[in-house]
Design a protein around this motif. Structure first.
Motif, PDB file in Angstrom:
ATOM      1  N   THR A 181       0.829  -1.208   0.000  1.00  0.00           N
ATOM      2  CA  THR A 181       0.000   0.000   0.000  1.00  0.00           C
ATOM      3  C   THR A 181       0.866   1.262   0.000  1.00  0.00           C
ATOM      4  OG1 THR A 181      -0.185   0.125   2.436  1.00  0.00           O
ATOM      5  CG2 THR A 181      -1.800  -1.230   1.274  1.00  0.00           C
ATOM      6  N   GLN A 215       1.751   1.709  -3.553  1.00  0.00           N
ATOM      7  CA  GLN A 215       0.583   2.230  -4.288  1.00  0.00           C
ATOM      8  C   GLN A 215       0.381   3.708  -3.986  1.00  0.00           C
ATOM      9  OE1 GLN A 215      -2.239  -0.557  -2.659  1.00  0.00           O
ATOM     10  NE2 GLN A 215      -2.317  -1.759  -4.551  1.00  0.00           N
ATOM     11  N   ARG A 216       0.581   4.082  -2.746  1.00  0.00           N
ATOM     12  CA  ARG A 216       0.419   5.486  -2.342  1.00  0.00           C
ATOM     13  C   ARG A 216       1.414   6.371  -3.082  1.00  0.00           C
ATOM     14  NH1 ARG A 216      -0.828   8.149   3.063  1.00  0.00           N
ATOM     15  NH2 ARG A 216       0.236  10.158   2.996  1.00  0.00           N
ATOM     16  N   SER A 217       2.631   5.887  -3.255  1.00  0.00           N
ATOM     17  CA  SER A 217       3.660   6.706  -3.910  1.00  0.00           C
ATOM     18  C   SER A 217       3.337   6.960  -5.375  1.00  0.00           C
ATOM     19  CB  SER A 217       5.025   6.016  -3.788  1.00  0.00           C
ATOM     20  OG  SER A 217       5.046   4.813  -4.533  1.00  0.00           O
ATOM     21  N   ARG A 218       2.516   6.085  -5.981  1.00  0.00           N
ATOM     22  CA  ARG A 218       2.177   6.255  -7.398  1.00  0.00           C
ATOM     23  C   ARG A 218       0.971   7.171  -7.611  1.00  0.00           C
ATOM     24  NH1 ARG A 218       2.862   0.420  -7.633  1.00  0.00           N
ATOM     25  NH2 ARG A 218       0.584   0.230  -7.819  1.00  0.00           N
ATOM     26  N   ILE A 219       0.257   7.489  -6.528  1.00  0.00           N
ATOM     27  CA  ILE A 219      -0.953   8.301  -6.678  1.00  0.00           C
ATOM     28  C   ILE A 219      -0.622   9.739  -7.026  1.00  0.00           C
ATOM     29  CG2 ILE A 219      -2.939   9.228  -5.422  1.00  0.00           C
ATOM     30  CD1 ILE A 219      -3.176   6.569  -4.010  1.00  0.00           C
ATOM     31  N   SER A 276       0.515  13.879  -6.141  1.00  0.00           N
ATOM     32  CA  SER A 276       0.223  14.952  -5.195  1.00  0.00           C
ATOM     33  C   SER A 276      -1.270  15.272  -5.190  1.00  0.00           C
ATOM     34  CB  SER A 276       1.031  16.211  -5.544  1.00  0.00           C
ATOM     35  OG  SER A 276       0.759  16.597  -6.880  1.00  0.00           O
ATOM     36  N   SER A 296      -4.428  13.955   1.074  1.00  0.00           N
ATOM     37  CA  SER A 296      -3.943  12.855   1.905  1.00  0.00           C
ATOM     38  C   SER A 296      -5.000  11.768   2.038  1.00  0.00           C
ATOM     39  CB  SER A 296      -3.544  13.381   3.286  1.00  0.00           C
ATOM     40  OG  SER A 296      -4.652  13.990   3.934  1.00  0.00           O
ATOM     41  N   GLU A 318      -7.090  10.745  -0.272  1.00  0.00           N
ATOM     42  CA  GLU A 318      -7.031   9.887  -1.459  1.00  0.00           C
ATOM     43  C   GLU A 318      -5.811   8.977  -1.404  1.00  0.00           C
ATOM     44  OE1 GLU A 318      -8.271  11.673  -5.363  1.00  0.00           O
ATOM     45  OE2 GLU A 318      -8.113  13.518  -4.195  1.00  0.00           O
ATOM     46  N   ARG A 319      -4.694   9.497  -0.884  1.00  0.00           N
ATOM     47  CA  ARG A 319      -3.492   8.672  -0.785  1.00  0.00           C
ATOM     48  C   ARG A 319      -3.655   7.566   0.253  1.00  0.00           C
ATOM     49  NH1 ARG A 319      -0.935  13.741  -1.038  1.00  0.00           N
ATOM     50  NH2 ARG A 319      -0.349  13.639   1.175  1.00  0.00           N
ATOM     51  N   ASP A 320      -4.574   7.760   1.199  1.00  0.00           N
ATOM     52  CA  ASP A 320      -4.811   6.734   2.220  1.00  0.00           C
ATOM     53  C   ASP A 320      -5.694   5.598   1.727  1.00  0.00           C
ATOM     54  OD1 ASP A 320      -3.276   7.925   4.131  1.00  0.00           O
ATOM     55  OD2 ASP A 320      -4.933   8.948   5.141  1.00  0.00           O
TER      56      ASP A 320
END
Length: 457
Positions: free
Chosen positions: A47, A50-54, A56, A59, A61-63
């Motif tokens: 995860t 996956q978060r790093s690919r989302i 800027s 926060s 949405e990144r979660d």
């Protein structure tokens, strides 16, 4: 050697066999716990990737990858997704920051509980070299001591290596102060307050002082009554006080008095002797919040003592339910199907949208499996999005808390409505989970040969 002595020695040897078997099982459990920890850490790491690919974005949405994974894993083992999210984070931290502890756990030298106290105490040590030294020292103790003793030793060693001064640690810790409710058995609940130790101990001592004063007054009253009765009896039976003239004595323990005083001061702002008496303005009489209590009509009328229910979360004893109903400004009638117990309609004097009333009564809590947030605090969600043609009808609506409502719309979780209020959740991984509306049917014993009768709740 006589027979009794032989039997005693054989039993002593058997105890040793039991101990060896138990130790082997504990080592096996530790190895399984290590495997589970690595799996959760691997899921957490995925995860993070996956978060790093989302990119800027917000926060929240990144979660979403982490929240979705936590829900998927939690449903697989019947664990609340918030708890699963915490377990995943702890597993990742243990694997990444405490490799020596993970090795000891994998080899069965320490239990998962030992590893947890080492992790909890050592996470404040930022320097990797110092943390490794801390692990090495504490593990020696953990392999030969109980969990509580290991915890104390680990905290002492971590405090030596923690670079932060005590004031800074206090300033950080005090921001964790909070209050929460835990529902217990037999209609009891616990209110836990976490705060600064000076304030908590001060409040406890104040309650103890007030409770002790009440007990002292009660004892003095008892002595005075006994002396007056003895004096009257000495003067003759005609001077003895009548039986119905006996004053009221406080039969509560000091613990009970402390609890009553604390609750009454929170509810009414000042202590009273009997906080359960609504006429004093304390206790139940001080409650002005709007709550939803579902009460069987037979309980309300005193025919039976079937339990009522508060907000669909915890049972309420019949006497309290009747008193609350007697002082309620708003009554809400909940009609149920006499066979299935599923709520079909509700009614209340002060009108709300009928669909909201119906859904709150049907769902009781957030409908995501494992979530217990009361429906009154949730969002009404379209299972098929309104923007995509979903209708605002009861068989396309359900209660979802803010967390799970957001998760559904931000990830590939889907909800399908089935007959009878049943919801079918499909995860991004293709797993399906059913969510049934809570049953409102209770079976009560009858006098007819021990049979059971259906009592719609």
């Amino acid at each position: 050697m006589d027979a009794d002595e032989k039997r005693r020695r054989a039993e002593e040897k058997l105890a040793g066999v039991f101990a060896d078997r138990l130790a082997r099982l504990q080592r096996a459990e530790a190895k399984i716990a290590a495997e589970k920890t690595r799996l959760l850490a691997e899921a957490y790491a995925l995860t993070v990737e996956q978060r790093s690919r989302i990119g800027s974005v917000s926060s929240r949405e990144r979660d979403m990858p982490l929240r979705s994974m936590a829900l998927e894993l939690g449903l697989a083992v019947r664990v609340n997704d918030r708890s699963m999210q915490s377990q995943m984070h702890d597993a990742h931290e243990l694997v990444e920051l405490f490799p020596q502890t993970m090795a000891a756990l994998s080899e069965g030298r320490v239990s998962r509980a030992h590893a947890q106290v080492i992790q909890d105490a050592g996470r404040v040590i930022e320097d990797p070299v110092d943390r490794a030294s801390f692990e090495r020292i504490v593990l020696v103790e953990a392999e030969r001591q109980t969990v509580p003793r290991t915890k104390t030793y680990a905290q002492q060693r971590a405090e030596v290596l923690d670079p932060r001064p005590l004031q800074e640690r206090h300033d950080t810790a005090i921001r964790q102060r909070r209050v929460w409710v835990t529902d217990l058995d037999d209609t009891l609940s616990a209110l836990t307050i976490v705060g600064g130790n000076v304030y908590i101990h001060g409040a406890y001592h104040r309650l103890t002082g007030q409770g002790t004063t009440i007990k002292d007054v009660d004892r003095a009253k008892r002595r005075a009554y006994a002396a007056a009765r003895a004096e009257a009896e000495a003067k003759g039976s005609d001077g003895a006080p009548a039986e119905d003239a006996e004053p009221w004595f406080d039969e509560r323990s000091l613990d009970e008095i402390r609890s009553d005083l604390a609750l009454d001061m929170l509810l009414a702002g000042s202590p009273v002797i009997d906080p359960t008496d609504p006429t004093t303005g304390g206790g139940l009489g001080a409650i002005r919040a709007e709550v939803q209590i579902t009460i069987p009509i037979t309980t309300l009328t005193g025919v039976t003592n079937s339990g009522a229910e508060l907000n669909g979360v915890t049972p309420v004893d019949p006497d309290t339910a009747r008193r609350m109903a007697g002082t309620a400004k708003i009554w809400e009638r909940v009609m149920t199907d006499p066979i299935t117990g599923v709520v079909t309609a509700v009614d209340r004097y002060q009108l709300h949208p009928s669909q909201t009333r119906y859904l709150n009564a049907r769902d009781v809590t957030c409908r995501t499996p494992g979530c217990r947030r009361p429906a009154k605090l949730c969002h009404i969600d379209h299972s098929k999005d309104f923007a995509l043609g979903g209708k605002s009808c009861n068989d396309n609506l359900c209660n979802e808390c803010a967390r799970h409502h957001t998760l559904k719309h931000a990830t590939n979780w889907h909800v399908e409505q089935l007959p009878g209020g049943i919801l079918k959740f499909t995860s991004p991984g293709g797993k399906t989970y059913d969510s049934h509306p809570p049953s409102r049917v209770a079976f009560i014993p009858t006098d007819d040969n021990g049979g059971l009768a259906v009592a719609p709740f």
